[in-house]
Design a protein around this motif. Structure first.
Motif, PDB file in Angstrom:
ATOM      1  N   ILE A   1     -12.361 -44.709  20.757  1.00  0.00           N
ATOM      2  CA  ILE A   1     -12.741 -45.580  19.645  1.00  0.00           C
ATOM      3  C   ILE A   1     -14.245 -45.408  19.475  1.00  0.00           C
ATOM      4  O   ILE A   1     -15.043 -46.062  20.151  1.00  0.00           O
ATOM      5  N   GLY A   2     -14.635 -44.469  18.629  1.00  0.00           N
ATOM      6  CA  GLY A   2     -16.045 -44.138  18.522  1.00  0.00           C
ATOM      7  C   GLY A   2     -16.536 -43.531  19.824  1.00  0.00           C
ATOM      8  O   GLY A   2     -15.981 -42.556  20.323  1.00  0.00           O
ATOM      9  N   ASP A   3     -17.555 -44.146  20.422  1.00  0.00           N
ATOM     10  CA  ASP A   3     -18.107 -43.667  21.685  1.00  0.00           C
ATOM     11  C   ASP A   3     -17.465 -44.333  22.897  1.00  0.00           C
ATOM     12  O   ASP A   3     -17.883 -44.107  24.029  1.00  0.00           O
ATOM     13  N   LEU A   4     -16.451 -45.154  22.666  1.00  0.00           N
ATOM     14  CA  LEU A   4     -15.751 -45.840  23.744  1.00  0.00           C
ATOM     15  C   LEU A   4     -14.455 -45.113  24.073  1.00  0.00           C
ATOM     16  O   LEU A   4     -13.702 -44.726  23.177  1.00  0.00           O
ATOM     17  N   ILE A   5     -14.197 -44.919  25.373  1.00  0.00           N
ATOM     18  CA  ILE A   5     -12.962 -44.284  25.837  1.00  0.00           C
ATOM     19  C   ILE A   5     -12.199 -45.297  26.685  1.00  0.00           C
ATOM     20  O   ILE A   5     -12.746 -45.869  27.635  1.00  0.00           O
ATOM     21  N   LEU A   6     -10.918 -45.536  26.350  1.00  0.00           N
ATOM     22  CA  LEU A   6     -10.061 -46.432  27.102  1.00  0.00           C
ATOM     23  C   LEU A   6      -9.011 -45.603  27.828  1.00  0.00           C
ATOM     24  O   LEU A   6      -8.366 -44.740  27.228  1.00  0.00           O
ATOM     25  N   LYS A   7      -8.845 -45.868  29.138  1.00  0.00           N
ATOM     26  CA  LYS A   7      -7.934 -45.057  29.951  1.00  0.00           C
ATOM     27  C   LYS A   7      -6.989 -45.932  30.765  1.00  0.00           C
ATOM     28  O   LYS A   7      -7.356 -46.432  31.845  1.00  0.00           O
ATOM     29  N   PRO A   8      -5.760 -46.131  30.307  1.00  0.00           N
ATOM     30  CA  PRO A   8      -4.735 -46.733  31.174  1.00  0.00           C
ATOM     31  C   PRO A   8      -4.172 -45.661  32.103  1.00  0.00           C
ATOM     32  O   PRO A   8      -4.026 -44.493  31.711  1.00  0.00           O
ATOM     33  N   GLU A   9      -3.857 -46.052  33.357  1.00  0.00           N
ATOM     34  CA  GLU A   9      -3.468 -45.050  34.346  1.00  0.00           C
ATOM     35  C   GLU A   9      -2.489 -45.648  35.355  1.00  0.00           C
ATOM     36  O   GLU A   9      -2.652 -46.789  35.802  1.00  0.00           O
ATOM     37  N   ILE A  10      -1.493 -44.867  35.727  1.00  0.00           N
ATOM     38  CA  ILE A  10      -0.594 -45.221  36.819  1.00  0.00           C
ATOM     39  C   ILE A  10      -0.610 -44.076  37.823  1.00  0.00           C
ATOM     40  O   ILE A  10      -0.575 -42.906  37.436  1.00  0.00           O
ATOM     41  N   ARG A  11      -0.677 -44.445  39.118  1.00  0.00           N
ATOM     42  CA  ARG A  11      -0.838 -43.425  40.164  1.00  0.00           C
ATOM     43  C   ARG A  11       0.163 -43.673  41.289  1.00  0.00           C
ATOM     44  O   ARG A  11       0.320 -44.811  41.758  1.00  0.00           O
ATOM     45  N   LEU A  12       0.794 -42.581  41.745  1.00  0.00           N
ATOM     46  CA  LEU A  12       1.739 -42.622  42.858  1.00  0.00           C
ATOM     47  C   LEU A  12       1.264 -41.661  43.934  1.00  0.00           C
ATOM     48  O   LEU A  12       1.125 -40.460  43.685  1.00  0.00           O
ATOM     49  N   ASP A  13       1.006 -42.165  45.150  1.00  0.00           N
ATOM     50  CA  ASP A  13       0.588 -41.356  46.289  1.00  0.00           C
ATOM     51  C   ASP A  13       1.682 -41.404  47.354  1.00  0.00           C
ATOM     52  O   ASP A  13       2.114 -42.496  47.758  1.00  0.00           O
ATOM     53  N   SER A  14       2.105 -40.231  47.798  1.00  0.00           N
ATOM     54  CA  SER A  14       3.131 -40.148  48.830  1.00  0.00           C
ATOM     55  C   SER A  14       2.630 -39.276  49.973  1.00  0.00           C
ATOM     56  O   SER A  14       2.387 -38.080  49.793  1.00  0.00           O
ATOM     57  N   SER A  15       2.454 -39.884  51.163  1.00  0.00           N
ATOM     58  CA  SER A  15       1.864 -39.205  52.303  1.00  0.00           C
ATOM     59  C   SER A  15       2.931 -38.791  53.314  1.00  0.00           C
ATOM     60  O   SER A  15       4.008 -39.393  53.391  1.00  0.00           O
TER      61      SER A  15
ATOM     62  N   ASN B   1       4.276 -54.484  50.425  1.00  0.00           N
ATOM     63  CA  ASN B   1       3.996 -55.887  50.152  1.00  0.00           C
ATOM     64  C   ASN B   1       4.362 -56.805  51.312  1.00  0.00           C
ATOM     65  O   ASN B   1       3.937 -57.971  51.347  1.00  0.00           O
ATOM     66  N   ASP B   2       5.143 -56.302  52.246  1.00  0.00           N
ATOM     67  CA  ASP B   2       5.470 -57.077  53.451  1.00  0.00           C
ATOM     68  C   ASP B   2       4.534 -56.756  54.608  1.00  0.00           C
ATOM     69  O   ASP B   2       4.801 -57.146  55.744  1.00  0.00           O
ATOM     70  N   ARG B   3       3.477 -56.033  54.339  1.00  0.00           N
ATOM     71  CA  ARG B   3       2.481 -55.616  55.335  1.00  0.00           C
ATOM     72  C   ARG B   3       3.062 -54.652  56.363  1.00  0.00           C
ATOM     73  O   ARG B   3       2.564 -54.532  57.480  1.00  0.00           O
ATOM     74  N   GLU B   4       4.107 -53.948  56.006  1.00  0.00           N
ATOM     75  CA  GLU B   4       4.709 -52.947  56.882  1.00  0.00           C
ATOM     76  C   GLU B   4       4.179 -51.570  56.518  1.00  0.00           C
ATOM     77  O   GLU B   4       3.918 -51.272  55.344  1.00  0.00           O
ATOM     78  N   ALA B   5       4.021 -50.717  57.544  1.00  0.00           N
ATOM     79  CA  ALA B   5       3.518 -49.361  57.302  1.00  0.00           C
ATOM     80  C   ALA B   5       4.501 -48.571  56.457  1.00  0.00           C
ATOM     81  O   ALA B   5       5.725 -48.647  56.641  1.00  0.00           O
ATOM     82  N   THR B   6       3.958 -47.806  55.520  1.00  0.00           N
ATOM     83  CA  THR B   6       4.781 -46.986  54.641  1.00  0.00           C
ATOM     84  C   THR B   6       4.003 -45.743  54.228  1.00  0.00           C
ATOM     85  O   THR B   6       2.778 -45.697  54.363  1.00  0.00           O
ATOM     86  N   GLY B   7       4.719 -44.759  53.730  1.00  0.00           N
ATOM     87  CA  GLY B   7       4.073 -43.504  53.352  1.00  0.00           C
ATOM     88  C   GLY B   7       3.747 -43.386  51.880  1.00  0.00           C
ATOM     89  O   GLY B   7       3.266 -42.336  51.437  1.00  0.00           O
ATOM     90  N   SER B   8       3.968 -44.437  51.087  1.00  0.00           N
ATOM     91  CA  SER B   8       3.740 -44.330  49.649  1.00  0.00           C
ATOM     92  C   SER B   8       2.974 -45.524  49.109  1.00  0.00           C
ATOM     93  O   SER B   8       2.988 -46.610  49.690  1.00  0.00           O
ATOM     94  N   LEU B   9       2.329 -45.301  47.980  1.00  0.00           N
ATOM     95  CA  LEU B   9       1.559 -46.347  47.312  1.00  0.00           C
ATOM     96  C   LEU B   9       1.614 -46.128  45.812  1.00  0.00           C
ATOM     97  O   LEU B   9       1.363 -45.020  45.323  1.00  0.00           O
ATOM     98  N   ALA B  10       1.952 -47.173  45.073  1.00  0.00           N
ATOM     99  CA  ALA B  10       1.922 -47.143  43.611  1.00  0.00           C
ATOM    100  C   ALA B  10       0.873 -48.139  43.125  1.00  0.00           C
ATOM    101  O   ALA B  10       0.809 -49.273  43.609  1.00  0.00           O
ATOM    102  N   SER B  11       0.037 -47.719  42.173  1.00  0.00           N
ATOM    103  CA  SER B  11      -1.017 -48.581  41.665  1.00  0.00           C
ATOM    104  C   SER B  11      -1.247 -48.315  40.185  1.00  0.00           C
ATOM    105  O   SER B  11      -0.877 -47.266  39.655  1.00  0.00           O
ATOM    106  N   VAL B  12      -1.858 -49.292  39.524  1.00  0.00           N
ATOM    107  CA  VAL B  12      -2.199 -49.154  38.112  1.00  0.00           C
ATOM    108  C   VAL B  12      -3.686 -49.408  37.929  1.00  0.00           C
ATOM    109  O   VAL B  12      -4.332 -50.091  38.744  1.00  0.00           O
ATOM    110  N   LEU B  13      -4.199 -48.876  36.846  1.00  0.00           N
ATOM    111  CA  LEU B  13      -5.639 -48.976  36.592  1.00  0.00           C
ATOM    112  C   LEU B  13      -5.875 -48.936  35.087  1.00  0.00           C
ATOM    113  O   LEU B  13      -5.151 -48.266  34.353  1.00  0.00           O
ATOM    114  N   PHE B  14      -6.885 -49.666  34.647  1.00  0.00           N
ATOM    115  CA  PHE B  14      -7.329 -49.586  33.249  1.00  0.00           C
ATOM    116  C   PHE B  14      -8.845 -49.486  33.244  1.00  0.00           C
ATOM    117  O   PHE B  14      -9.531 -50.339  33.804  1.00  0.00           O
ATOM    118  N   ALA B  15      -9.372 -48.434  32.634  1.00  0.00           N
ATOM    119  CA  ALA B  15     -10.814 -48.192  32.634  1.00  0.00           C
ATOM    120  C   ALA B  15     -11.362 -48.146  31.209  1.00  0.00           C
ATOM    121  O   ALA B  15     -10.675 -47.727  30.275  1.00  0.00           O
TER     122      ALA B  15
END
Length: 352
Positions: free
Chosen positions: A311-325, A333-347
């Motif tokens: 939008i002109g000189d402004l850049i909007l970035k919605p993002e979803i990220r999945l990491d699998s180790s 969410n139960d505080r148990e160890a796991t090999g994956s993480l899903a997160s969202v971000l808006f910049a």
């Protein structure tokens, strides 16, 4: 009468020619006039986990930047540059969490936190040779420190584990026919304020039509990196980054590859995916890499889907990220160890 008319006509032609020459000369003077610019960017973001806690127990991918919880700050980036006919300079200052993380190895000379991202002078020795002296961001890799120049807002593991910046002398060569080369001698990687070790790093680059093969040797560590991309159509672009690093005397290694397909749906919106596979082996000996087991070996598959709207000189970035180790390095969410993480971000990124 004809003689008078012809004389007047000749004078008009002469005056017109002189006017054109004067305008051309003025235009050339305008084009050749040294140019001072003041540019930069400001960015902020919101980040939240989907499959893991937020707040006090918040976790994040083990890559650089964009890892803070909730509403968070990126950085203010202020760049002053001067471009003369033969010489010039760049002073690139950063303020904020992203900037502090980017210059982590330069802790000595600022009471308020280090702010120098780049600081160099250059000399265009000829049309084919440019010498650069000072502190400059790395020539390796697809991604960079500034969020303006990256498609994805969060960064890759390849970027995070590679070098950020160098201080030294480099020579860039235009070899013609879309070929280029670069040679550099520098302080050890990321030691940008001073050397402090007595060791030096060497770097080289060979480029052709937007494809680059990069080499870096620093303090017993050798990295080879390929960075490039292809326009598969007017709307579809594919970026590529692949690298391998190894440290002498079993000091550790990493290998990774990332693909960046991006599709432009309109003049103001593009959607893109970063698919990355990254693995480490006993990374730097005592320092474990992402997903490392007891032997120091580990790997991660990270998929990041990003939209980019302007939008002109402004850049909007919605993002979803999945990491699998390969190992249970995250928690659910139960505080148990796991090999994956899903997160969202808006910049939101504003450039000027």
């Amino acid at each position: 009468m004809k003689t008078i008319i012809n004389t007047k006509f000749a004078k008009k032609i002469l005056f017109a020619a002189l006017a054109i020459v004067s305008v051309q000369g003025f235009s050339q003077e305008e084009e050749e006039k040294p140019k001072f610019e003041f540019t930069g960017s400001v960015d902020a973001y919101y980040r939240s986990n989907i499959t893991a806690p937020n707040g006090e127990d918040a976790i994040a991918p083990e890559s650089s930047f964009a890892n803070l919880d909730g509403f968070a700050l990126g950085m203010a980036n202020v760049i002053a540059s001067y471009e003369g006919e033969k010489v010039g300079f760049v002073g690139d200052l950063v303020f904020g969490p992203r900037g502090t993380d980017a210059i982590f190895a330069s802790p000595m000379y600022s009471a308020t936190g280090d702010i120098v991202n780049q600081l160099y002078v250059y000399w265009n020795v000829s049309d084919a040779v440019t010498l650069t002296f000072g502190n400059f961001n790395t020539f390796l890799g697809y991604e960079v420190i500034s969020p303006v120049a990256n498609f994805n807002y969060s960064t890759s593991y390849l970027f995070s584990y590679g070098p950020f910046s160098h201080t030294g002398l480099k020579a860039d060569f235009d070899l013609g026919n879309e070929w280029s080369a670069m040679l550099a001698v520098m302080n050890p990687t990321d030691l940008t304020e001073l050397n402090g070790t007595g060791d030096y790093a060497v770097g080289a680059q060979l480029g052709y039509s937007g494809q680059f093969l990069n080499l870096l040797y620093s303090q017993g560590g050798f990295e080879i990196d390929y960075t490039g991309g292809f326009d598969l159509s007017e709307e579809f672009f594919l970026g590529i980054n692949a690298a391998h690093f190894s440290q002498e005397d079993d000091g550790g290694s990493f290998t990774g590859v990332a693909l960046y397909p991006q599709y432009k749906t309109s003049d103001t919106f593009t959607i893109g995916l970063r698919g990355e596979y990254f693995m480490t082996g006993d990374f730097f000996g005592d320092i474990a890499g992402i997903g490392s087991d007891v032997d120091g070996d580990g790997s991660v598959l990270a998929l990041t889907l990003t939209g980019s709207a302007t939008i002109g000189d402004l850049i909007l970035k919605p993002e979803i990220r999945l990491d699998s180790s390969s190992e249970d390095v995250f928690i659910d969410n139960d505080r148990e160890a796991t090999g994956s993480l899903a997160s969202v971000l808006f910049a939101a990124i504003y450039s000027f």
